[in-house]
Scaffold this motif. Structure first.
Motif, PDB file in Angstrom:
ATOM      1  N   HIS A 166       0.818  -1.213   0.000  1.00  0.00           N
ATOM      2  CA  HIS A 166       0.000   0.000   0.000  1.00  0.00           C
ATOM      3  C   HIS A 166       0.853   1.265   0.000  1.00  0.00           C
ATOM      4  O   HIS A 166       0.510   2.262  -0.622  1.00  0.00           O
ATOM      5  N   CYS A 167       1.967   1.246   0.745  1.00  0.00           N
ATOM      6  CA  CYS A 167       2.810   2.427   0.834  1.00  0.00           C
ATOM      7  C   CYS A 167       4.173   2.027   1.390  1.00  0.00           C
ATOM      8  O   CYS A 167       4.363   0.908   1.870  1.00  0.00           O
ATOM      9  N   GLU A 168       5.098   2.960   1.331  1.00  0.00           N
ATOM     10  CA  GLU A 168       6.446   2.740   1.840  1.00  0.00           C
ATOM     11  C   GLU A 168       6.540   3.173   3.300  1.00  0.00           C
ATOM     12  O   GLU A 168       5.765   4.029   3.747  1.00  0.00           O
ATOM     13  N   PRO A 169       7.497   2.615   4.054  1.00  0.00           N
ATOM     14  CA  PRO A 169       7.649   3.000   5.458  1.00  0.00           C
ATOM     15  C   PRO A 169       7.804   4.498   5.668  1.00  0.00           C
ATOM     16  O   PRO A 169       7.253   5.064   6.609  1.00  0.00           O
ATOM     17  N   ALA A 170       8.550   5.164   4.776  1.00  0.00           N
ATOM     18  CA  ALA A 170       8.787   6.604   4.951  1.00  0.00           C
ATOM     19  C   ALA A 170       7.485   7.396   4.947  1.00  0.00           C
ATOM     20  O   ALA A 170       7.349   8.387   5.675  1.00  0.00           O
ATOM     21  N   ALA A 171       6.511   6.967   4.137  1.00  0.00           N
ATOM     22  CA  ALA A 171       5.229   7.682   4.076  1.00  0.00           C
ATOM     23  C   ALA A 171       4.485   7.558   5.400  1.00  0.00           C
ATOM     24  O   ALA A 171       3.862   8.519   5.878  1.00  0.00           O
ATOM     25  N   ILE A 172       4.547   6.376   6.009  1.00  0.00           N
ATOM     26  CA  ILE A 172       3.879   6.179   7.295  1.00  0.00           C
ATOM     27  C   ILE A 172       4.570   6.984   8.389  1.00  0.00           C
ATOM     28  O   ILE A 172       3.920   7.652   9.200  1.00  0.00           O
ATOM     29  N   VAL A 173       5.903   6.930   8.406  1.00  0.00           N
ATOM     30  CA  VAL A 173       6.647   7.668   9.427  1.00  0.00           C
ATOM     31  C   VAL A 173       6.389   9.159   9.296  1.00  0.00           C
ATOM     32  O   VAL A 173       6.291   9.883  10.291  1.00  0.00           O
TER      33      VAL A 173
END
Length: 320
Positions: free
Chosen positions: A168-175
């Motif tokens: 769904h998305c990359e870790p950086a987007a969540i962080v």
């Protein structure tokens, strides 16, 4: 008035979801007093359920959006756990189990949480995704809003992990979302983020390995430290082609506390290596996932360009 006679909107009451605002009812010729005399329920301020039974999950979602958007002023979208349920997250509760529906609105909206609707404001509203015909916040934003309501470390870790593993998305987007929401001061969130970043890096390294093999690039040495003989440690790289003096780093940095220091260290390492004649290629996990062919071309170009350069300084290559 004969209340047994069908109202002008009777043709709508057989459709689902059967929710309308008072303004929409008026457009169909139904006044507030007439609506109150029907076997309907006002489930939110200005929003009516056009039957006497309990609202379905779909009706709750539509009602929440109608309530948030009934006065205009910007687009409302489903976020938080309800959004993750719509994205079919296995780690999110089903819609039927949710006590609240989170709705994201622009920060300028004067709107209060009420009933089972929880209003969340955004300084800068993201572009919604359409899921089952409804406007839904992007996954990273929905995860951030869900985490804000959670205190269980295991649940937070599972949500973050599923968002990345499912693509769904990359870790950086969540962080980034967790940082903006000021959630990284919570210990259980920090622990989950550390696990997420480690998992995200492992996935990116695996993609890079398959990219090198799949596009038939020369084999590098993997995960090594570079040093000047008898001199200082220059830093670690994810892949290194000694014959071409080309180093590659997967850029998994995310906006967190100390980012300026981390970025400065990254720049210093790159500048030092390039002074020694080493070409440094930076690739993000998202580019590895979404545009592998382009990244293979970038690496190949760097390797080819090395043939026309002066030989680089001799470096000691050690496993990390």
């Amino acid at each position: 008035m004969n209340h047994n006679a069908p109202l002008p909107l009777a043709h709508l009451t057989g459709n689902r979801p059967r929710v309308l605002t008072l303004a929409q009812l008026r457009e169909h010729g139904v006044s507030a007093s007439e609506a109150a005399e029907r076997p309907w329920r006002q489930i939110l301020p200005g929003v009516f359920l056009l039957h006497s039974g309990p609202a379905t999950s779909e009706e709750r979602l539509h009602a929440a959006l109608l309530y948030a958007g009934r006065r205009g002023g910007g687009e409302a979208m489903i976020t938080g756990s309800a959004a993750l349920a719509l994205y079919r997250f296995a780690s999110a509760p089903p819609l039927l189990a949710l006590s609240h529906i989170d709705v994201l609105v622009p920060g300028t909206r004067r709107l209060r949480s009420t009933g089972d609707v929880r209003i969340i404001r955004a300084r800068t509203a993201p572009r919604p995704q359409e899921v089952t015909g409804l406007p839904v916040a992007p996954v990273a934003r929905a995860v951030g809003d869900a985490v804000a309501q959670l205190s269980d470390a295991g649940t937070v870790r599972r949500l973050l992990s599923e968002a990345v593993r499912s693509g769904h998305c990359e870790p950086a987007a969540i962080v980034r979302e967790l940082t903006v929401a000021r959630l990284l001061g919570r210990p259980h969130v920090v622990d989950a983020v550390e696990s997420l970043l480690a998992e995200g890096r492992a996935m990116a390294e695996d993609r890079l390995y398959h990219l090198v093999r799949g596009y038939e690039l020369p084999a590098p040495v993997w995960n090594v430290d570079l040093r000047i003989p008898g001199g200082p440690h220059l830093g670690g790289v994810d892949a290194y082609w000694p014959e071409h003096s080309v180093a590659l780093e997967i850029d998994t940095r995310a906006p967190r506390q100390g980012e300026d220091e981390e970025w400065s260290e990254c720049v210093r390492k790159r500048e030092t290596l390039e002074r020694l004649g080493v070409t440094v290629v930076h690739i993000t996990p998202r580019k590895l996932r979404d545009w592998p062919e382009q990244q293979a071309a970038v690496i190949r170009t760097a390797l080819t360009a090395a043939d026309g350069r002066e030989p680089a300084a001799y470096l000691v290559v050690l496993p990390r």
